[in-house]
Design a protein around this motif. Structure first.
Motif, PDB file in Angstrom:
ATOM      1  N   LEU A 103       1.009 -12.679  -2.398  1.00 44.60           N
ATOM      2  CA  LEU A 103       0.596 -11.284  -2.553  1.00 44.60           C
ATOM      3  C   LEU A 103      -0.689 -11.060  -1.763  1.00 44.60           C
ATOM      4  O   LEU A 103      -1.646 -11.820  -1.900  1.00 44.60           O
ATOM      5  CB  LEU A 103       0.388 -10.949  -4.027  1.00 44.60           C
ATOM      6  CG  LEU A 103       1.635 -11.049  -4.926  1.00 44.60           C
ATOM      7  CD1 LEU A 103       1.245 -10.809  -6.379  1.00 44.60           C
ATOM      8  CD2 LEU A 103       2.691 -10.055  -4.493  1.00 44.60           C
ATOM      9  N   GLN A 104      -0.693 -10.046  -0.949  1.00 44.17           N
ATOM     10  CA  GLN A 104      -1.854  -9.774  -0.089  1.00 44.17           C
ATOM     11  C   GLN A 104      -3.010  -9.223  -0.916  1.00 44.17           C
ATOM     12  O   GLN A 104      -2.860  -8.256  -1.661  1.00 44.17           O
ATOM     13  CB  GLN A 104      -1.479  -8.764   0.997  1.00 44.17           C
ATOM     14  CG  GLN A 104      -2.607  -8.403   1.920  1.00 44.17           C
ATOM     15  CD  GLN A 104      -3.108  -9.599   2.718  1.00 44.17           C
ATOM     16  OE1 GLN A 104      -2.315 -10.356   3.271  1.00 44.17           O
ATOM     17  NE2 GLN A 104      -4.411  -9.784   2.771  1.00 44.17           N
ATOM     18  N   GLN A 105      -4.146  -9.836  -0.770  1.00 46.00           N
ATOM     19  CA  GLN A 105      -5.339  -9.372  -1.456  1.00 46.00           C
ATOM     20  C   GLN A 105      -6.118  -8.394  -0.568  1.00 46.00           C
ATOM     21  O   GLN A 105      -6.001  -8.406   0.655  1.00 46.00           O
ATOM     22  CB  GLN A 105      -6.236 -10.566  -1.821  1.00 46.00           C
ATOM     23  CG  GLN A 105      -5.536 -11.608  -2.694  1.00 46.00           C
ATOM     24  CD  GLN A 105      -5.016 -11.020  -3.992  1.00 46.00           C
ATOM     25  OE1 GLN A 105      -5.729 -10.303  -4.690  1.00 46.00           O
ATOM     26  NE2 GLN A 105      -3.759 -11.326  -4.318  1.00 46.00           N
ATOM     27  N   GLY A 106      -6.917  -7.551  -1.189  1.00 45.63           N
ATOM     28  CA  GLY A 106      -7.799  -6.673  -0.442  1.00 45.63           C
ATOM     29  C   GLY A 106      -7.227  -5.318  -0.102  1.00 45.63           C
ATOM     30  O   GLY A 106      -7.890  -4.505   0.561  1.00 45.63           O
ATOM     31  N   ILE A 107      -5.993  -5.040  -0.536  1.00 47.29           N
ATOM     32  CA  ILE A 107      -5.420  -3.713  -0.305  1.00 47.29           C
ATOM     33  C   ILE A 107      -6.149  -2.703  -1.189  1.00 47.29           C
ATOM     34  O   ILE A 107      -6.226  -2.880  -2.410  1.00 47.29           O
ATOM     35  CB  ILE A 107      -3.915  -3.686  -0.625  1.00 47.29           C
ATOM     36  CG1 ILE A 107      -3.143  -4.648   0.276  1.00 47.29           C
ATOM     37  CG2 ILE A 107      -3.360  -2.263  -0.507  1.00 47.29           C
ATOM     38  CD1 ILE A 107      -3.089  -4.249   1.723  1.00 47.29           C
ATOM     39  N   PRO A 108      -6.712  -1.643  -0.619  1.00 45.15           N
ATOM     40  CA  PRO A 108      -7.468  -0.695  -1.445  1.00 45.15           C
ATOM     41  C   PRO A 108      -6.557   0.124  -2.351  1.00 45.15           C
ATOM     42  O   PRO A 108      -5.404   0.405  -2.007  1.00 45.15           O
ATOM     43  CB  PRO A 108      -8.139   0.203  -0.402  1.00 45.15           C
ATOM     44  CG  PRO A 108      -7.246   0.138   0.791  1.00 45.15           C
ATOM     45  CD  PRO A 108      -6.689  -1.265   0.809  1.00 45.15           C
ATOM     46  N   ALA A 109      -7.078   0.480  -3.512  1.00 42.60           N
ATOM     47  CA  ALA A 109      -6.353   1.411  -4.372  1.00 42.60           C
ATOM     48  C   ALA A 109      -6.340   2.775  -3.707  1.00 42.60           C
ATOM     49  O   ALA A 109      -7.147   3.076  -2.830  1.00 42.60           O
ATOM     50  CB  ALA A 109      -7.028   1.490  -5.741  1.00 42.60           C
ATOM     51  N   TRP A 110      -5.423   3.594  -4.132  1.00 43.15           N
ATOM     52  CA  TRP A 110      -5.339   4.963  -3.601  1.00 43.15           C
ATOM     53  C   TRP A 110      -6.650   5.693  -3.864  1.00 43.15           C
ATOM     54  O   TRP A 110      -7.197   5.639  -4.959  1.00 43.15           O
ATOM     55  CB  TRP A 110      -4.180   5.687  -4.275  1.00 43.15           C
ATOM     56  CG  TRP A 110      -3.859   7.014  -3.652  1.00 43.15           C
ATOM     57  CD1 TRP A 110      -4.387   8.214  -3.983  1.00 43.15           C
ATOM     58  CD2 TRP A 110      -2.935   7.262  -2.605  1.00 43.15           C
ATOM     59  NE1 TRP A 110      -3.861   9.210  -3.202  1.00 43.15           N
ATOM     60  CE2 TRP A 110      -2.955   8.645  -2.341  1.00 43.15           C
ATOM     61  CE3 TRP A 110      -2.082   6.453  -1.845  1.00 43.15           C
ATOM     62  CZ2 TRP A 110      -2.152   9.239  -1.368  1.00 43.15           C
ATOM     63  CZ3 TRP A 110      -1.293   7.034  -0.882  1.00 43.15           C
ATOM     64  CH2 TRP A 110      -1.331   8.425  -0.649  1.00 43.15           C
ATOM     65  N   ASP A 111      -7.176   6.349  -2.847  1.00 38.90           N
ATOM     66  CA  ASP A 111      -8.430   7.076  -2.965  1.00 38.90           C
ATOM     67  C   ASP A 111      -8.131   8.547  -3.236  1.00 38.90           C
ATOM     68  O   ASP A 111      -7.442   9.196  -2.454  1.00 38.90           O
ATOM     69  CB  ASP A 111      -9.231   6.927  -1.667  1.00 38.90           C
ATOM     70  CG  ASP A 111     -10.677   7.367  -1.832  1.00 38.90           C
ATOM     71  OD1 ASP A 111     -10.920   8.324  -2.598  1.00 38.90           O
ATOM     72  OD2 ASP A 111     -11.549   6.762  -1.195  1.00 38.90           O
ATOM     73  N   TYR A 112      -8.675   9.077  -4.338  1.00 41.29           N
ATOM     74  CA  TYR A 112      -8.364  10.442  -4.749  1.00 41.29           C
ATOM     75  C   TYR A 112      -9.388  11.466  -4.255  1.00 41.29           C
ATOM     76  O   TYR A 112      -9.500  12.552  -4.798  1.00 41.29           O
ATOM     77  CB  TYR A 112      -8.299  10.506  -6.280  1.00 41.29           C
ATOM     78  CG  TYR A 112      -7.208   9.663  -6.868  1.00 41.29           C
ATOM     79  CD1 TYR A 112      -5.900  10.116  -6.870  1.00 41.29           C
ATOM     80  CD2 TYR A 112      -7.494   8.426  -7.424  1.00 41.29           C
ATOM     81  CE1 TYR A 112      -4.890   9.348  -7.424  1.00 41.29           C
ATOM     82  CE2 TYR A 112      -6.495   7.649  -7.966  1.00 41.29           C
ATOM     83  CZ  TYR A 112      -5.191   8.114  -7.965  1.00 41.29           C
ATOM     84  OH  TYR A 112      -4.195   7.348  -8.511  1.00 41.29           O
TER      85      TYR A 112
END
Length: 549
Positions: free
Chosen positions: A442-451
């Motif tokens: 699983l790739q780490q460091g993917i940002p959460a959706w920015d609202y």
């Protein structure tokens, strides 16, 4: 210049995806993960899920209900060589001829020769295909086929397959189903701040951003392997047999992620959708009705298909749809007729109970009355390019079913080859996935959706009006018959709608309809662009500027 401008807009627009508008109250981090992420729930997605589920956790994402798919709507059947006098070579030749010899023969051979094994698997899963009185499969024949090779379950084969597979998926402990969840975009190195280009190798897929349509938040769903099984594009057109969910989402997502998309100019119009202006999508009158002996006629009762093709009413779909379109334009009529009144009425009711009941509900007794029909957008022969493992040009991303371009269909799909293609390629993809998943994490460091930048939702009328305009443009200018000037006008009109929609997208609350509209615009652009690049009339792409020989 217009095409270049729109291309630039569509391809770079994904860079702002982390800043798309949504409700700021949902700013908490939402994460899920799995080994196998399947986006879509037709025969391709469900059969893939069942084949890999013993090796890890599977999550199936579907934007509606599990069985709301093109598969469920399929009536006619699934093609496979099952008995003499049929053989593989005849099925291969029928496919190549129907596809105007634009099909990849290696792929055609692979699918045709693997078809019987996958039929056996479907039967083991509980799919009940009709049999004759002595227990042999009751094989039907459809347009373009030289032999009876269509397995079916009455006239609702797709529903039989979909329901059986859905039941098994729901029972499997390793499979989680996320209904009413909408995939917004695929995750790649782009989301880690790295350059991703279509021309550069090494792009990988790490999952997708998913909207939970009930809870109204965006999930970062990480996966080791992702499979697109999102179906087709029928709702780009006003008249279609596809369910409302068929808005080209998988193709648009893959395009934004820089996957290769091909053959989008080949949009198949089914020749015989039931003419009913009050209903959308159009009810499909199965190809099997023509295989059963149905005859196409003009409204004054004249049989006409023998004027266009030696197989008459059993001609391939591209020729049949174009012939009906030509007759309607010449007469000014809104529909033609499909006639089975000369067949045994009891047998007709027995073989086509679904069609019989549907028509009867509209006051049409098909044993006595001819069926009003017209062509309707039905199937995309192109899509996300895959290799013989079902893998796209993006590593760890597979595509199966109508969303994929395998090379089977060429310039025109042979009737009932779609379901068998989906289940065969799901098997190829499953085998390749299982052989390679141990290499992936699983790739780490993917940002959460920015609202950021969220605001109130705009009036729905702005979205629905653009939705209708896309359908009008595609229907009028990019339909069964095209021309250079029609395509140019379509591109110009589409750019205006694109700019309006992007402005709307960046300042209003995220919604399924808005995302679907963006996807429809992106896929429409691809169809128009690739149609403009085709400098000949072949198969489903017929241009007044390039007459057929």
């Amino acid at each position: 210049m217009v095409a270049l401008c729109l291309k630039m807009f569509i391809e770079v627009s994904h860079k702002d995806n982390n800043f798309i508008n949504f409700e700021s109250r949902n700013s908490k981090k939402m994460n899920k993960s799995c080994d196998f992420l399947v986006i879509g729930s037709g025969i391709g997605g469900l059969s893939y899920a069942l084949k890999v589920a013993e090796a890890g956790k599977v999550i199936i994402v579907t934007k509606s209900k599990l069985t709301d798919s093109n598969t469920y709507k399929a009536q006619g059947g699934i093609a496979s060589v099952m008995a003499l006098p049929d053989d593989f070579e005849q099925h291969i030749n029928d496919t190549m001829i129907c596809g105007s010899n634009k099909s990849n023969r290696e792929v055609v051979e692979l699918i045709v020769k693997n078809a019987p094994v996958q039929i056996e698997q479907l039967v083991r899963w509980g799919v009940a295909f009709d049999k004759d009185v002595v227990g042999n499969y009751a094989l039907a024949r459809e347009g373009g086929h030289t032999q009876n090779r269509i397995l079916h379950h009455k006239d609702f084969t797709g529903a039989e397959i979909e329901e059986r597979l859905a039941a098994l998926v729901c029972e499997h402990p390793n499979i989680e189903i996320l209904e009413e969840h909408f995939a917004v975009d695929l995750l790649t190195q782009h989301h880690l701040g790295k350059l991703v280009k279509r021309s550069l190798p090494g792009t990988e897929c790490y999952g997708a951003y998913i909207i939970d349509l009930k809870q109204r938040n965006v999930i970062t769903l990480l996966s080791k392997i992702t499979v697109l099984a999102t179906g087709g594009v029928g709702n780009l057109y006003h008249t279609t047999t596809n369910p409302a969910v068929a808005t080209g989402d998988g193709i648009a997502m893959a395009h934004r992620a820089k996957a290769i998309i091909e053959d989008m100019e080949f949009i198949q119009f089914h020749p015989t959708a039931l003419y009913n202006p009050l209903e959308r999508p159009q009810f499909l009158i199965s190809e099997a009705v023509r295989g059963y002996g149905g005859i196409l006629r003009t409204q004054d009762g004249r049989e006409f298909m023998h004027l266009y093709h030696p197989m008459g009413s059993l001609a391939p779909r591209d020729i049949t749809a174009r012939s009906i379109d030509n007759e309607l334009k010449a007469s000014g009529d809104d529909f033609a007729y499909l006639d089975v009144t000369h067949k045994n009425g009891e047998q007709t009711r027995e073989d086509f109970p679904n069609i019989y009941e549907k028509c009867l509900s509209l006051g049409i007794d098909i044993t006595k009355d001819m069926i009003p029909v017209l062509p309707a957008a039905h199937y995309s022969c192109g899509g996300v390019k895959v290799d013989t493992n079902g893998e796209t040009s993006i590593k760890r991303l597979y595509a199966v079913g109508e969303v994929a371009s395998t090379g089977l269909h060429g310039a025109n799909r042979l009737a009932s080859n779609s379901l068998i293609e989906a289940v065969v390629y799901a098997d190829f993809a499953a085998c390749h996935s299982l052989a390679n998943i141990s290499r992936y994490g699983l790739q780490q460091g993917i940002p959460a959706w920015d609202y950021k930048g969220t605001s109130h939702p705009e009036e729905m009328v702005l979205i629905t009006q653009s939705y209708k305009e896309v359908q009008q443009i595609m229907s009028y200018y990019v339909g069964i018959v095209r021309s250079n000037i029609r395509l140019e006008r379509a591109m110009q009109r589409m750019q205006i709608i694109y700019e309006e929609t992007e402005h709307l997208y960046k300042r209003s609350t995220l919604s399924q309809k808005l995302c679907e509209l963006r996807n429809m615009i992106a896929v429409s652009y691809l169809i128009i662009k690739q149609a403009q690049q085709m400098k000949e009339s072949v198969g489903l792409h017929f241009s007044l500027d390039y007459p057929m020989n």
